[in-house]
Scaffold this motif. Structure first.
Motif, PDB file in Angstrom:
ATOM      1  N   ALA A 305       0.864  -1.433  -0.106  1.00  0.00           N
ATOM      2  CA  ALA A 305      -0.037   0.101  -0.071  1.00  0.00           C
ATOM      3  C   ALA A 305       0.759   1.139   0.027  1.00  0.00           C
ATOM      4  N   GLU A 306       1.875   1.231   0.808  1.00  0.00           N
ATOM      5  CA  GLU A 306       2.593   2.400   0.949  1.00  0.00           C
ATOM      6  C   GLU A 306       3.530   2.659  -0.395  1.00  0.00           C
ATOM      7  N   LEU A 307       4.037   1.286  -0.995  1.00  0.00           N
ATOM      8  CA  LEU A 307       4.756   1.601  -2.224  1.00  0.00           C
ATOM      9  C   LEU A 307       3.725   2.020  -3.076  1.00  0.00           C
ATOM     10  N   ALA A 308       2.777   1.434  -3.408  1.00  0.00           N
ATOM     11  CA  ALA A 308       1.970   2.152  -4.698  1.00  0.00           C
ATOM     12  C   ALA A 308       1.457   3.502  -4.334  1.00  0.00           C
ATOM     13  N   ALA A 309       1.181   3.882  -3.302  1.00  0.00           N
ATOM     14  CA  ALA A 309       1.053   5.599  -2.824  1.00  0.00           C
ATOM     15  C   ALA A 309       2.236   6.128  -3.376  1.00  0.00           C
ATOM     16  N   LEU A 310       3.344   5.837  -3.097  1.00  0.00           N
ATOM     17  CA  LEU A 310       4.425   6.645  -3.710  1.00  0.00           C
ATOM     18  C   LEU A 310       4.945   6.429  -5.136  1.00  0.00           C
ATOM     19  N   THR A 311       4.616   5.392  -5.628  1.00  0.00           N
ATOM     20  CA  THR A 311       5.015   5.266  -7.052  1.00  0.00           C
ATOM     21  C   THR A 311       4.206   5.701  -8.094  1.00  0.00           C
ATOM     22  N   ASP A 312       2.810   5.667  -7.641  1.00  0.00           N
ATOM     23  CA  ASP A 312       1.689   5.899  -8.353  1.00  0.00           C
ATOM     24  C   ASP A 312       0.539   6.962  -7.766  1.00  0.00           C
ATOM     25  N   PRO A 313       1.044   8.242  -7.750  1.00  0.00           N
ATOM     26  CA  PRO A 313       0.214   9.133  -7.093  1.00  0.00           C
ATOM     27  C   PRO A 313      -1.377   9.273  -7.533  1.00  0.00           C
ATOM     28  N   ASP A 314      -1.443   8.919  -8.872  1.00  0.00           N
ATOM     29  CA  ASP A 314      -2.800   8.945  -9.401  1.00  0.00           C
ATOM     30  C   ASP A 314      -3.656   7.775  -8.878  1.00  0.00           C
ATOM     31  N   ALA A 315      -3.143   6.664  -8.446  1.00  0.00           N
ATOM     32  CA  ALA A 315      -3.771   5.594  -7.868  1.00  0.00           C
ATOM     33  C   ALA A 315      -4.129   5.489  -6.442  1.00  0.00           C
ATOM     34  N   ARG A 316      -3.405   6.616  -5.800  1.00  0.00           N
ATOM     35  CA  ARG A 316      -3.608   6.962  -4.313  1.00  0.00           C
ATOM     36  C   ARG A 316      -4.900   6.942  -3.896  1.00  0.00           C
ATOM     37  N   ALA A 317      -5.869   7.708  -4.687  1.00  0.00           N
ATOM     38  CA  ALA A 317      -7.269   7.934  -4.162  1.00  0.00           C
ATOM     39  C   ALA A 317      -7.932   6.594  -4.273  1.00  0.00           C
ATOM     40  N   ARG A 318      -7.638   5.836  -5.395  1.00  0.00           N
ATOM     41  CA  ARG A 318      -8.145   4.550  -5.399  1.00  0.00           C
ATOM     42  C   ARG A 318      -7.824   3.695  -4.478  1.00  0.00           C
ATOM     43  N   LEU A 319      -6.576   3.452  -4.153  1.00  0.00           N
ATOM     44  CA  LEU A 319      -5.905   2.605  -3.131  1.00  0.00           C
ATOM     45  C   LEU A 319      -6.661   3.240  -1.677  1.00  0.00           C
ATOM     46  N   THR A 320      -6.697   4.577  -1.381  1.00  0.00           N
ATOM     47  CA  THR A 320      -7.235   4.734  -0.106  1.00  0.00           C
ATOM     48  C   THR A 320      -8.711   4.451   0.103  1.00  0.00           C
ATOM     49  N   ALA A 321      -9.280   4.539  -1.056  1.00  0.00           N
ATOM     50  CA  ALA A 321     -10.833   4.105  -1.092  1.00  0.00           C
ATOM     51  C   ALA A 321     -10.966   2.756  -0.704  1.00  0.00           C
ATOM     52  N   ASP A 322     -10.182   1.902  -1.358  1.00  0.00           N
ATOM     53  CA  ASP A 322     -10.165   0.563  -1.353  1.00  0.00           C
ATOM     54  C   ASP A 322      -9.687  -0.112   0.191  1.00  0.00           C
ATOM     55  N   LEU A 323      -8.690   0.562   0.689  1.00  0.00           N
ATOM     56  CA  LEU A 323      -8.245   0.204   1.991  1.00  0.00           C
ATOM     57  C   LEU A 323      -9.457   0.560   3.127  1.00  0.00           C
ATOM     58  N   GLU A 324     -10.010   1.921   2.763  1.00  0.00           N
ATOM     59  CA  GLU A 324     -11.037   2.415   3.759  1.00  0.00           C
ATOM     60  C   GLU A 324     -12.135   1.158   3.803  1.00  0.00           C
ATOM     61  N   ALA A 325     -12.583   0.869   2.638  1.00  0.00           N
ATOM     62  CA  ALA A 325     -13.740  -0.354   2.413  1.00  0.00           C
ATOM     63  C   ALA A 325     -13.280  -1.623   3.229  1.00  0.00           C
ATOM     64  N   ARG A 326     -11.977  -2.048   2.745  1.00  0.00           N
ATOM     65  CA  ARG A 326     -11.459  -3.222   3.457  1.00  0.00           C
ATOM     66  C   ARG A 326     -11.621  -3.057   5.000  1.00  0.00           C
ATOM     67  N   LYS A 327     -11.076  -2.018   5.355  1.00  0.00           N
ATOM     68  CA  LYS A 327     -10.903  -1.568   7.001  1.00  0.00           C
ATOM     69  C   LYS A 327     -12.232  -1.618   7.504  1.00  0.00           C
ATOM     70  N   GLN A 328     -13.312  -1.179   6.843  1.00  0.00           N
ATOM     71  CA  GLN A 328     -14.578  -1.406   7.427  1.00  0.00           C
ATOM     72  C   GLN A 328     -15.062  -2.943   7.437  1.00  0.00           C
ATOM     73  N   GLU A 329     -14.716  -3.469   6.343  1.00  0.00           N
ATOM     74  CA  GLU A 329     -15.117  -4.877   6.240  1.00  0.00           C
ATOM     75  C   GLU A 329     -14.334  -5.689   7.584  1.00  0.00           C
ATOM     76  N   ALA A 330     -13.297  -5.355   7.782  1.00  0.00           N
ATOM     77  CA  ALA A 330     -12.510  -6.011   8.775  1.00  0.00           C
ATOM     78  C   ALA A 330     -12.886  -5.580  10.346  1.00  0.00           C
ATOM     79  N   GLN A 331     -13.420  -4.360  10.252  1.00  0.00           N
ATOM     80  CA  GLN A 331     -13.957  -3.920  11.577  1.00  0.00           C
ATOM     81  C   GLN A 331     -15.384  -4.581  12.097  1.00  0.00           C
ATOM     82  N   ASP A 332     -15.888  -4.905  10.936  1.00  0.00           N
ATOM     83  CA  ASP A 332     -17.366  -5.395  10.841  1.00  0.00           C
ATOM     84  C   ASP A 332     -17.257  -7.165  11.456  1.00  0.00           C
TER      85      ASP A 332
END
Length: 615
Positions: A305-332
């Protein structure tokens, strides 16, 4: 990374290196939970002990077999029940003995040293224990056979009233690496022995059936042939090894190689060296490898996740949204309505109901069978045989119920793990279900009551017949006296004989009915008492399994949530790095990701095909 060598068949060095690489990256990310997991995994894989359980019926030569195998008197032998406590024998430069004593407050058991010479005594009420229950005996012995890491567990003999040690012995087998099932050659395998073998081999398949005392019985080869036929009919393919502990002891004392070969103990040593020390069926290693893969997956998530955010800034928003969704699933998943919680709760409810129904069904069949047996015989004469058959049937039912419950618990653990796999985790560590306390204790169960009714003696039978005939003689004698005949005449004597016979038959039928009713009552009382004790312990052990699974998978859910949260924070922090810091960080992350990929690949190659399919 280190390549496996012939001197390291378990690939322990490779696994330890994988653990160390994973731990360093976990420390860099301040993942103390994963560091602790890796430390426990390292302790498990580097534990040199390979446990071999020695099991069998009472008085079959288990203790003498162990003494002769090690050439050290570590086990108590004698005409009475010799092994009364589970005894763990491992290597030590100097002979030593330790009692493991229970604490009254339920804390960790206490270790109490005793003189090594005391191991030949009955230590259940050893004065060193101070009146507290003695759980087991641990012995260190300077035997060369133990230097490779073997640790033998000599168990109390199974048999006697209610087979009190049956479930306790079965409870040791899931943690065992191998088993020696011992029987002597005085007779063919009995039905209880065959049942116990089947139950034990279902839990610990790495085993040999050792038949002892070939020196005592001239026709032992015919007995071995009959035993092999019994095993074939039962579908048991475990090899059988006939041995003589006496010849082994004499061979060692005389340094006689030919006599040692005749004792056939080298066959046992070959089994231990080729099948046990090589750990062909290594459940500990498989669990540790799964643990490494699981930890590497958690760390890979954060690094990627950190590497993708550094090497592909355009994908950062998509990655952040995906991580937020997975985080919510894990919390559930931490909530009681989570899928894994539902699967676990429903599975335990079904398992508890099924185990109780299975146990009641077995006891019901036993009761119905014994009622038919009682109705077909005179229980006053065959009560001892009926009691022995009843106790053996009850013990067999409890053992079968134990094995089935343990197998169902393992299947439930796999079912819960599957929910995590379906949620996206590639490697989920399976819990090690503790079966040591899963067995029912028969020690406190009262024995089958004795019958108050006794067989009728010949004198009593004659007395009953005379009492019945007396009334007939008197009544018909008075009637015939009107016709001028005497009191005792052929008519009155004949009538007395008929009435005496009828009275005797009626009296015997009433006595037999009372004796059978009393026998059935005693039998039902015994089965009810066993059912009460076993049912309570069955529910308790399933609650314990539920807690084990709940704690295990809750920890996985917590770690998954933390991994996703760490990944999310890493991607956010990556956006704030300067260019120079970003380039250095990218190189470090690529290095860590490369290490984690190698760790995952090596762990996958070490995992057995069966475990990989299960995951």
């Amino acid at each position: 990374m280190t390549q496996p060598t012939a001197s390291d068949p378990r690939k322990v060095k490779v696994i330890v290196e994988l653990i160390d690489h994973t731990s360093k990256i976990a420390e860099a990310y301040e993942r103390g939970d994963l560091v602790d997991r890796m430390a426990r995994a390292k302790a498990r894989i580097t534990d040199p002990q390979i446990r071999v359980v020695i099991a069998g019926q009472l008085k079959q030569g288990k203790s003498q077999l162990l003494n002769s195998l090690l050439n050290v008197p570590v086990a108590r032998v004698g005409d009475d029940e010799s092994t009364v406590l589970p005894t763990v024998v491992s290597y030590g430069e100097q002979a030593a003995a330790t009692l493991i004593v229970a604490r009254p407050d339920g804390d960790e058991p206490e270790k109490v040293d005793i003189p090594p010479s005391d191991v030949t005594k009955d230590l259940r009420r050893a004065p060193q224990a101070g009146g507290r229950p003695v759980l087991r005996l641990e012995i260190n012995a300077p035997s060369p056979l133990l230097k490779g890491g073997l640790a033998f567990v000599d168990t109390p003999g199974v048999g006697g009233h209610g087979q009190p040690h049956l479930s306790a012995t079965l409870g040791l087998l899931p943690d065992a690496d191998a088993m020696l099932m011992v029987s002597d050659l005085s007779q063919e395998f009995t039905a209880p022995e065959m049942t116990f073998m089947r139950q034990a081999l279902e839990i610990c398949p790495v085993a040999r059936i050792v038949v002892t005392k070939t020196d005592l019985y001239r026709h032992w080869r015919q007995v071995v042939e009959a035993d092999e036929a019994h095993l074939r009919r039962a579908g048991i393919a475990t090899p059988m090894v006939p041995v003589s502990s006496f010849l082994r002891s004499q061979a060692i004392a005389l340094n006689d190689k030919e006599l040692n070969e005749e004792s056939n103990f080298p066959a046992i040593v070959d089994f231990l060296r080729e099948k046990v020390l090589s750990r062909e069926n290594d459940r500990v290693r498989d669990a540790v490898v799964a643990e490494i893969r699981s930890a590497a997956e958690h760390l890979t998530l954060s690094v990627s996740a950190e590497l993708a955010a550094l090497t592909d800034p355009d994908a950062r928003a998509r990655l952040t949204a995906d991580l937020e969704a997975r985080k919510q699933e894990a919390q559930d998943a931490l909530q009681h309505t989570a899928l894994w919680q539902q699967v676990l709760n429903d599975g335990i409810s079904d398992l508890t109901a099924d185990v109780e129904h299975d146990l009641r069904g077995r006891f019901r069949a036993i009761t119905q069978h014994n009622e038919k047996v009682i109705d077909s015989c005179d229980p006053t004469r065959t009560w001892a045989e009926i009691g022995n058959e009843l106790e053996e049937a009850v013990a067999t039912a409890v053992g079968d119920n134990f094995v089935w419950a343990y197998q169902r618990a393992e299947a439930l653990a796999q079912e819960v793990a599957r929910t995590f796999v379906e949620a996206g985790l590639k490697a989920v560590e399976m819990p090690m279900i503790d079966a040591r306390d899963m067995g029912a204790a028969f020690e406190n169960i009262k024995s089958l009551d004795k019958l108050e009714a006794k067989p009728v003696s010949k004198g009593r039978k004659a007395s009953i017949g005379l009492q019945g005939s007396y009334g007939g003689v008197l009544m018909f004698g008075m009637l015939t006296s009107v016709a001028g005949l005497g009191m005792f005449n052929p008519l009155s004597l004949g009538a007395g004989a008929l009435m005496g016979r009828a009275a005797y038959k009626e009296n015997m039928e009433n006595r037999m009915l009372r004796a059978r009713n009393e026998a059935k009552m005693n039998m039902r009382r015994f089965v009810d008492e066993v059912s009460f004790v076993v049912g309570k312990e069955s529910r308790d052990r399933l609650k314990g399994i539920q807690r084990q699974l709940r704690d295990h998978y809750r920890a996985i859910a917590n770690q998954t949530t933390r991994s996703l949260n760490e990944s999310l924070q890493a991607s956010i922090a990556a956006a704030k790095l300067e260019e120079s810091e970003s380039n250095a960080r990218i190189k470090e992350l690529e290095r860590q990701l490369n290490i984690l990929k190698q760790v995952t690949q090596h762990a996958s190659s070490l995992a057995p095909i069966e475990s990989a399919n299960a995951r």
